[in-house]
Enzyme design. Structure first.
Site, PDB file in Angstrom:
ATOM      1  N   GLU A 135      54.094  27.396 105.859  1.00 19.06           N
ATOM      2  CA  GLU A 135      55.019  28.397 106.391  1.00 19.06           C
ATOM      3  C   GLU A 135      55.078  29.632 105.491  1.00 19.06           C
ATOM      4  OE1 GLU A 135      59.180  27.985 108.749  1.00 19.06           O
ATOM      5  OE2 GLU A 135      59.178  27.222 106.703  1.00 19.06           O
ATOM      6  N   GLY A 280      62.390  23.513  99.143  1.00 13.79           N
ATOM      7  CA  GLY A 280      63.085  22.238  99.169  1.00 13.79           C
ATOM      8  C   GLY A 280      62.362  21.202  99.993  1.00 13.79           C
ATOM      9  N   ALA A 281      61.907  21.619 101.185  1.00 17.46           N
ATOM     10  CA  ALA A 281      61.230  20.687 102.089  1.00 17.46           C
ATOM     11  C   ALA A 281      60.634  21.484 103.241  1.00 17.46           C
ATOM     12  CB  ALA A 281      62.209  19.633 102.616  1.00 17.46           C
ATOM     13  N   MET A 282      59.818  20.810 104.039  1.00 18.37           N
ATOM     14  CA  MET A 282      59.190  21.452 105.204  1.00 18.37           C
ATOM     15  C   MET A 282      59.143  20.479 106.358  1.00 18.37           C
ATOM     16  SD  MET A 282      57.951  24.243 106.323  1.00 18.37           S
ATOM     17  CE  MET A 282      57.443  24.479 108.022  1.00 18.37           C
ATOM     18  N   GLU A 283      59.489  20.988 107.532  1.00 19.37           N
ATOM     19  CA  GLU A 283      59.754  20.157 108.699  1.00 19.37           C
ATOM     20  C   GLU A 283      58.518  19.804 109.509  1.00 19.37           C
ATOM     21  OE1 GLU A 283      60.414  24.508 110.140  1.00 19.37           O
ATOM     22  OE2 GLU A 283      60.782  23.343 108.321  1.00 19.37           O
ATOM     23  N   ASN A 284      57.377  19.594 108.887  1.00 18.28           N
ATOM     24  CA  ASN A 284      56.174  19.216 109.625  1.00 18.28           C
ATOM     25  C   ASN A 284      56.482  18.008 110.511  1.00 18.28           C
ATOM     26  OD1 ASN A 284      54.778  21.043 107.762  1.00 18.28           O
ATOM     27  ND2 ASN A 284      54.936  19.344 106.310  1.00 18.28           N
ATOM     28  N   HIS A 314      68.579  18.312 107.406  1.00 24.40           N
ATOM     29  CA  HIS A 314      68.136  19.657 107.802  1.00 24.40           C
ATOM     30  C   HIS A 314      66.733  19.579 108.408  1.00 24.40           C
ATOM     31  CE1 HIS A 314      67.665  24.133 107.024  1.00 24.40           C
ATOM     32  NE2 HIS A 314      66.406  23.750 107.137  1.00 24.40           N
ATOM     33  N   GLU A 315      65.815  18.913 107.718  1.00 24.18           N
ATOM     34  CA  GLU A 315      64.447  18.821 108.223  1.00 24.18           C
ATOM     35  C   GLU A 315      64.393  18.011 109.506  1.00 24.18           C
ATOM     36  OE1 GLU A 315      62.507  20.863 106.775  1.00 24.18           O
ATOM     37  OE2 GLU A 315      63.965  21.165 105.181  1.00 24.18           O
ATOM     38  N   HIS A 318      65.213  20.012 112.492  1.00 25.97           N
ATOM     39  CA  HIS A 318      64.087  20.863 112.881  1.00 25.97           C
ATOM     40  C   HIS A 318      63.152  20.188 113.875  1.00 25.97           C
ATOM     41  CE1 HIS A 318      64.496  24.480 110.632  1.00 25.97           C
ATOM     42  NE2 HIS A 318      64.383  23.931 109.431  1.00 25.97           N
TER      43      HIS A 318
END
Length: 864
Positions: A135, A280-284, A314-315, A318
């Site tokens: 992203e 922090g993180a990624m919503e793959n 949060h993720e 998404h």
């Protein structure tokens, strides 16, 4: 590179004529584990097949790719000359047909910056780990594609990797791994559902894997069974609390299935905790990635677990807001980030043990939003994103924290039931598609019966934060005859918004507790709004506008309320109300309306009474900021001693072994400067001193050692010795930070060279070096680098990846030289470089604003 910064207009033009039917991507990453080929930078082979359609046969377009080398390009059976069609970032495509097939064979580079396919070698055991992070537009660093969110397609990935590696993707594995020619294994994955390029993912390496599953019977009696996996590096496995991660995951899946009425669509649910992660993180979908610092190596406070749960949720949100339904372009980034931030707090409070989530929201999220909304770069929640550089910078406090705060106000405005029903319709109406602001507003209008146009214009399409101040009149019998809420706005963003607020009245009882005795909700609009529901109530000691934190605003206090807070802030019994009071006085300090030393006095007097550990840690951070930048320079030394003495007092008073004790220990280390305080830290390190209940584990040892190093009380030998006992990736980062923290001109010169003059360091080590370099106790050693900073800016922006450039530009701004000359130098650079990249100018403008705010706060502090 030319063409790397895709514009919105280019993306719209491409989407107008192209639609993608499928991707088939093959990656060979066996080179990651072995030595690099002689004379070549370490890279991997990537082969991409794209089937796509063109609505205008004969038209031209382009595919995106950032590669070391392109071996071949074939379009519809025609071989194209890579030297002619590939310019380093784009592949020119001419003479397109109705149906097209593009085949690209290339060699791409492993990343050291956390962008694209990142390669990490574990210093503890030599194992190599890979993960992707894309992203907003770094999938093109791994395979050829059409890199924009509205050209969705199914993806099929095949990965050839070293023997014994775990390989994950967005979808489930298609059969067993098979042997690869020449060694290693081939893993092929099932086609994904239609998704955007930026949320595709590959994770590969000898990861430690924990497994579980989630089962649920749906309303139609179908059974949903979702395999769950959690992963981390092998050397972290002894610290990995996968059971807690799975518990929050299942609670979140229950909540979202209960409220979204749309089953989780992506099959499996993997969560990988990966090294040297930038965010922090990624919503793959199906393969969420997190920064591995969320695997805790030592004792942390409950707040750390709460924040991790918030990130997990949060993720997960998404998966619906962002992955199932995706914004058309980055203008509407808020359609996923703002909504996910809000839903994380909502689900956390409702479904997990972390029921104080709204306190954390008021404390952390809104503090971040208030700061961002007062910067010169503030923008509406729905932003004007011209290109990918704009998009990169708009993952900010407006899009996340203000946006989530606005969604909370929206829920107060339309009602939670109407909001969630709108979400359900939105998912069903736009599944696997792309949307804009109007698509969400239309379903909100349907479910709430309210015209959302005016609300949207005020809250989503204008910038700036309003301030709400109570004005109270009473009669001779101490009864309220009138209470008015005054609304103001910054002249640069004069919008006065509609606010649904609660106004609370508080008085001290006979035991000294400050408690609410009356409350009234009202719709605030315009410059002044009467609150008739409180007429006739007894005179309050404290009026709290925005009680219960329904809206997004800075709260101000009338003078009697402020005097009550100075004497009794810690006596407010309701933790959310107390948090709002702390937020209010912090904003007064930042706005130079309260002397910084008054704020520090409040912290020293009342922080020890604070029950919420997250709020306490925020108070510590804000106290450090006050000491470093807001206290008048000639009073810093005295204030620092007072704060350190107060911190040590509270450390000794805290419950042994508690999170509060740990928080005070870390705070004390960060402000310690006297010989006695440094001797105590040294004693805690070498076991010659004890504080009952304080476990000085490895992470706390590094905290103490950095403080000693920064003050010249520990040398390189001590740092190397500590690293010898912690030969891990985390230990290496701590070592680099401490080495750069030494108060020596030679040390600063070496650290500067490592970051500015070389690109050899990984993203994590760049951050660690900058953190060590910028010690607030070392203004003099850092002074020689103010002018070189400005001289280096354009070269850094042009030569580094945007992620690394952002880190350096923000991190090395000479804020420690907090005087008018630095402000003048910043203005001179901005004036002399009007044509510099807009994103670079934005970062410098933001830092300039922080410096100007600090100088105003120092002037306020000096007057008293």
């Amino acid at each position: 590179m030319p063409g790397e910064n895709l514009s919105r207009e280019e993306a719209r033009a491409r989407a107008a004529i192209l639609s993608v039917e499928r991707y088939d991507v093959a990656l060979d990453v066996r080179s990651a584990a072995g030595p690099a080929e002689p004379g070549l930078p370490r890279g991997f082979r990537t082969t991409t097949v794209i089937d796509f359609r063109c609505a205008q046969p004969g038209a031209s377009s382009f595919a995106d790719l950032i590669a070391q080398e392109v071996s071949s390009v074939r379009l519809n059976g025609r071989d194209l000359d890579p030297a002619e069609v590939f310019d380093g970032t784009r592949i020119a495509l001419d003479g397109l047909a109705d149906r097209n097939t593009l085949v690209v064979d290339a060699r791409c580079a492993y990343s050291r910056t956390g962008e694209g396919l990142h390669r990490f070698e574990d210093p503890e055991d030599g194992e190599v780990y890979l993960y992707t992070q894309y992203e907003p537009a770094d999938a093109r660093r791994v395979f050829a594609n059409f890199e924009q969110p509205d050209l969705k397609a199914p993806f099929t990935f095949q990965v050839t990797a070293p023997e014994g590696w775990t390989v994950l993707g967005n979808s489930a594995q298609d059969g067993e791994q098979t042997a690869a020619d020449g060694g290693g294994t081939v893993t092929r994955f099932l086609p994904t559902l239609p998704i955007s390029t930026y949320i595709t993912a590959i994770v590969a390496g000898p990861y430690h894997v924990e497994q579980d599953h989630y089962a649920r019977t749906l309303d139609d009696k179908a059974v949903l069974d979702i395999p769950l996996r959690a992963l981390c590096r092998r050397s972290l496995a002894r610290h990995f609390d996968a059971d807690e991660i799975f518990t929050v995951t299942k609670q979140g899946l229950d909540f979202f299935h209960d409220h979204f009425d749309y089953p989780y669509p992506f099959g499996k649910y993997d969560q990988a905790f990966v090294p040297e992660y930038n965010i922090g993180a990624m919503e793959n979908p199906g393969c969420v990635t997190f920064r591995e610092e969320l695997v805790f190596r030592g004792k942390v406070t409950r707040t750390s677990y709460e924040r991790r749960a918030n990130v997990i949720l949060h993720e997960m949100s998404h998966m619906w807001f962002g992955d199932l339904v995706t914004m058309r372009w980055w203008d509407d980034l808020w359609l996923k980030e703002s909504l996910a931030d809000f839903m994380a707090a909502l689900s956390q409070v409702a479904a997990t043990q972390y029921s104080a989530g709204w306190i954390t929201f008021a404390d952390r999220h809104k503090t971040r939003a208030y700061r961002a909304d007062q910067l010169p770069s503030t923008h509406p929640v729905t932003a004007d994103i011209r290109d990918l550089e704009d998009a990169k910078l708009n993952f900010d406090g407006i899009t996340y924290s203000k946006g989530a705060s606005v969604v909370k106000q929206l829920v107060a405005y339309v009602g939670q039931d109407a909001f969630l029903e709108a979400a359900r319709r939105y998912f069903k109406r736009h599944a696997y598609g792309n949307t804009t602001l109007d698509d969400l507003l239309s379903v909100l209008t349907e479910t709430s019966g309210r015209d959302m146009t005016g609300w949207s214009r005020s809250w989503l399409q204008t910038a700036g934060v309003n301030s709400l101040t109570p004005q109270v009149t009473c009669d001779g019998e101490d009864r309220i005859t009138g209470l008015t809420v005054l609304q103001t706005a910054d002249p640069s963003h004069p919008e006065l918004r509609p606010h649904r607020v609660a106004v609370g009245l508080y008085r001290r009882d006979t035991a000294g507790a400050l408690e609410r005795y009356a409350r009234s909700e009202v719709d605030v609009s315009g410059p002044a709004t009467e609150v008739p529901g409180l007429t006739g109530q007894r005179r309050p000691d404290l009026v709290l506008v925005n009680d219960d934190d329904l809206t997004y605003c800075k709260i101000r206090f009338d003078e009697p309320s402020l005097e009550t807070l100075r004497a009794h802030l810690g006596d407010i019994t309701d933790p959310l109300a107390r948090t709002l009071a702390w937020s209010g006085v912090w904003n007064l300090t930042r706005d130079a309306l309260m002397p910084a030393r008054d704020y520090l006095a409040l912290v020293l007097r009342f922080a020890g009474q604070e029950s919420d550990i997250g709020v306490l840690q925020s108070l510590h951070q804000q106290a450090r900021t006050s000491l470093a930048t807001y206290v008048a320079p000639d009073r810093r030394a005295e204030s620092a001693l007072e704060v350190a003495q107060g911190a040590l007092r509270e450390l000794r008073l805290a419950e042994p072994g508690s999170g509060h004790q740990l928080a005070w220990a870390r705070f004390f280390a960060s402000v310690a400067s006297s010989q006695a305080d440094l001797q105590l830290l040294q004693g805690l390190l070498d076991d010659s001193a004890k504080i009952d209940g304080l476990d000085v584990d490895q992470e706390l040892r590094w905290t103490f050692l950095e403080a000693l190093t920064a003050h010249g009380a520990a040398d390189e030998a001590a740092i190397r010795a500590e690293r010898a006992g912690d030969d891990t990736a985390s230990g290496h980062r701590h070592e680099v930070r401490c080495l750069a923290a030494r108060p020596s001109a030679a040390v600063k010169a070496a650290a500067w060279a490592d970051v500015v003059e070389s690109d050899a360091l990984s993203n994590a080590l760049v951050e660690a070096t900058i953190s060590g370099f910028m010690q607030t106790s070392q203004r003099e050693p850092a002074a020689p680098y103010a002018q070189p900073y400005f001289a280096a800016l354009e070269g850094l922006w042009e030569s580094r990846s945007i992620e690394t450039a952002m880190t350096i530009v923000r991190g090395l701004f000479p804020y420690l030289q907090d005087r008018q000359e630095t402000l003048d130098a910043t203005d001179a650079w901005l004036e002399a470089h009007p044509e510099a990249a807009p994103s670079l100018r934005r970062l410098v403008l933001e830092s300039r604003d922080d410096l100007a705010r600090a100088l105003r706060a120092q002037a306020c502090d000096a007057r008293y």
